[in-house]
Design a protein around this motif. Structure first.
Motif, mmCIF file in Angstrom:
data_model
loop_
_atom_site.group_PDB
_atom_site.id
_atom_site.type_symbol
_atom_site.label_atom_id
_atom_site.label_comp_id
_atom_site.label_asym_id
_atom_site.label_seq_id
_atom_site.Cartn_x
_atom_site.Cartn_y
_atom_site.Cartn_z
ATOM 1 N N LYS A 178 11.426 1.393 -9.439
ATOM 2 C CA LYS A 178 12.832 1.275 -9.035
ATOM 3 C C LYS A 178 13.294 2.542 -8.325
ATOM 4 C CE LYS A 178 17.441 0.312 -10.792
ATOM 5 N NZ LYS A 178 18.362 1.208 -11.435
ATOM 6 N N ALA A 179 12.934 3.689 -8.843
ATOM 7 C CA ALA A 179 13.307 4.971 -8.227
ATOM 8 C C ALA A 179 12.668 5.110 -6.842
ATOM 9 C CB ALA A 179 12.906 6.133 -9.124
ATOM 10 N N LYS A 180 11.419 4.692 -6.713
ATOM 11 C CA LYS A 180 10.744 4.757 -5.408
ATOM 12 C C LYS A 180 11.434 3.848 -4.391
ATOM 13 C CE LYS A 180 6.080 5.892 -6.989
ATOM 14 N NZ LYS A 180 4.693 5.403 -7.109
ATOM 15 N N ARG A 223 15.137 3.394 0.359
ATOM 16 C CA ARG A 223 16.407 2.989 0.989
ATOM 17 C C ARG A 223 17.128 4.191 1.581
ATOM 18 N NH1 ARG A 223 19.070 -2.081 -1.238
ATOM 19 N NH2 ARG A 223 17.313 -3.507 -1.077
ATOM 20 N N VAL A 224 17.152 5.286 0.842
ATOM 21 C CA VAL A 224 17.798 6.509 1.325
ATOM 22 C C VAL A 224 17.084 7.004 2.581
ATOM 23 C CG1 VAL A 224 18.273 8.942 0.781
ATOM 24 C CG2 VAL A 224 18.755 7.156 -0.917
ATOM 25 N N GLU A 244 0.824 -1.208 0.000
ATOM 26 C CA GLU A 244 0.000 0.000 0.000
ATOM 27 C C GLU A 244 0.859 1.260 0.000
ATOM 28 O OE1 GLU A 244 -2.656 -0.610 3.336
ATOM 29 O OE2 GLU A 244 -4.055 -1.773 2.097
ATOM 30 N N LYS A 245 1.964 1.241 0.728
ATOM 31 C CA LYS A 245 2.886 2.383 0.750
ATOM 32 C C LYS A 245 3.377 2.721 -0.655
ATOM 33 C CE LYS A 245 7.508 3.460 2.525
ATOM 34 N NZ LYS A 245 8.598 2.983 3.386
ATOM 35 N N PHE A 246 3.634 1.687 -1.443
ATOM 36 C CA PHE A 246 4.132 1.880 -2.806
ATOM 37 C C PHE A 246 3.006 1.916 -3.843
ATOM 38 C CE2 PHE A 246 8.003 0.763 -0.657
ATOM 39 C CZ PHE A 246 8.974 1.460 -1.338
ATOM 40 N N LEU A 272 8.371 -6.251 -4.842
ATOM 41 C CA LEU A 272 8.516 -4.946 -5.493
ATOM 42 C C LEU A 272 9.794 -4.884 -6.326
ATOM 43 C CD1 LEU A 272 7.384 -2.629 -2.559
ATOM 44 C CD2 LEU A 272 6.125 -3.123 -4.674
ATOM 45 N N GLN A 273 10.879 -5.447 -5.809
ATOM 46 C CA GLN A 273 12.130 -5.464 -6.573
ATOM 47 C C GLN A 273 11.977 -6.270 -7.861
ATOM 48 O OE1 GLN A 273 14.822 -6.866 -3.503
ATOM 49 N NE2 GLN A 273 15.589 -4.794 -3.156
ATOM 50 N N ILE A 274 11.216 -7.350 -7.785
ATOM 51 C CA ILE A 274 10.972 -8.147 -8.992
ATOM 52 C C ILE A 274 10.211 -7.310 -10.015
ATOM 53 C CG2 ILE A 274 9.697 -10.147 -9.900
ATOM 54 C CD1 ILE A 274 10.433 -11.553 -7.165
ATOM 55 N N LEU A 275 9.163 -6.622 -9.571
ATOM 56 C CA LEU A 275 8.399 -5.765 -10.487
ATOM 57 C C LEU A 275 9.246 -4.620 -11.024
ATOM 58 C CD1 LEU A 275 4.915 -5.386 -8.733
ATOM 59 C CD2 LEU A 275 5.578 -6.999 -10.527
ATOM 60 N N ALA A 276 10.150 -4.112 -10.196
ATOM 61 C CA ALA A 276 10.978 -2.962 -10.585
ATOM 62 C C ALA A 276 11.953 -3.292 -11.714
ATOM 63 C CB ALA A 276 11.729 -2.409 -9.379
ATOM 64 N N ASN A 277 12.176 -4.557 -11.991
ATOM 65 C CA ASN A 277 13.034 -4.922 -13.120
ATOM 66 C C ASN A 277 12.492 -4.381 -14.435
ATOM 67 O OD1 ASN A 277 15.275 -6.383 -12.097
ATOM 68 N ND2 ASN A 277 13.889 -8.060 -11.588
ATOM 69 N N ASN A 278 11.179 -4.168 -14.496
ATOM 70 C CA ASN A 278 10.547 -3.649 -15.716
ATOM 71 C C ASN A 278 9.796 -2.352 -15.456
ATOM 72 O OD1 ASN A 278 11.274 -5.869 -17.427
ATOM 73 N ND2 ASN A 278 9.787 -7.082 -16.303
ATOM 74 N N ASP A 279 10.183 -1.631 -14.404
ATOM 75 C CA ASP A 279 9.451 -0.424 -14.026
ATOM 76 C C ASP A 279 10.420 0.561 -13.379
ATOM 77 O OD1 ASP A 279 7.876 1.514 -12.695
ATOM 78 O OD2 ASP A 279 6.267 0.078 -12.313
ATOM 79 N N ASP A 280 10.923 1.489 -14.178
ATOM 80 C CA ASP A 280 11.913 2.444 -13.672
ATOM 81 C C ASP A 280 11.345 3.357 -12.591
ATOM 82 O OD1 ASP A 280 13.894 1.411 -15.285
ATOM 83 O OD2 ASP A 280 13.556 2.852 -16.906
#
Length: 165
Positions: A139-141, A146-147, A25-27, A128-136
């Motif tokens: 990935k940025a979020k 992390r920061v 939900e956060k993402f 989310l990391q798996i989905l981020a492989n095809n979603d820039d």
């Protein structure tokens, strides 16, 4: 539509698996959450996995305790990534579930995470990391998250730090 599916073996798993829900939900990632049992409702489990895959499920997160066969059964039904979260139940407080989830035969992988809430949170992050492989954008979020996490550690430390110069 792409989404992540969270399956739980019983309602008692919800308190822990809710941690994965909070992350999704956060993402703002769509998800489904159902209770289905590898042993008590095998037909429901089989049909749900096939239907969810057809409707766009990209990753399955499975939380189960004791025998903890849910993730393994789901892995046998799909080639989508399956993430297992062992529940801290049973006479071994989750060790039995951990071993059941992680000991899969070759060719039937289940990414197995920690027992309990930390495992549920990390299951969501891994999905989310798996989905981020095809979603820039995703990935940025994740990188921003992390920061922010690192900054929180530094701020928490400043509140309690004692150093000798």
């Amino acid at each position: 539509m792409r989404f992540i599916s969270i399956l739980m073996g019983s309602k008692s798993d919800y308190e822990i698996m809710r941690e994965a829900v909070k992350i999704l939900e956060k993402f703002q990632i769509p998800y489904e959450l159902i209770i289905t049992s590898a042993h008590r409702t095998p037909d429901r489990t089989h049909s749900y996995v096939k239907e969810a895959e057809e409707r766009g499920c990209k990753v399955f997160i499975c939380g189960a305790g004791m025998a903890a066969h849910l993730a393994g059964v789901v892995a046998s039904l799909t080639t989508r990534p399956v993430i297992g979260v062992p529940m801290p139940t049973g006479m071994m407080d989750g060790l039995d579930a951990l071993l059941s989830t992680v000991q899969m035969p070759g060719g039937m992988p289940v990414a197995t995470l920690a027992v309990g809430k930390a495992g549920a949170k990390n299951a969501a992050y891994l999905a989310l990391q798996i989905l981020a492989n095809n979603d820039d954008e995703l990935k940025a979020k994740l990188e921003e998250d992390r920061v922010a996490g690192a900054k929180k550690v530094e701020m928490d430390s400043k509140e309690v730090e004692v150093r000798i110069d």
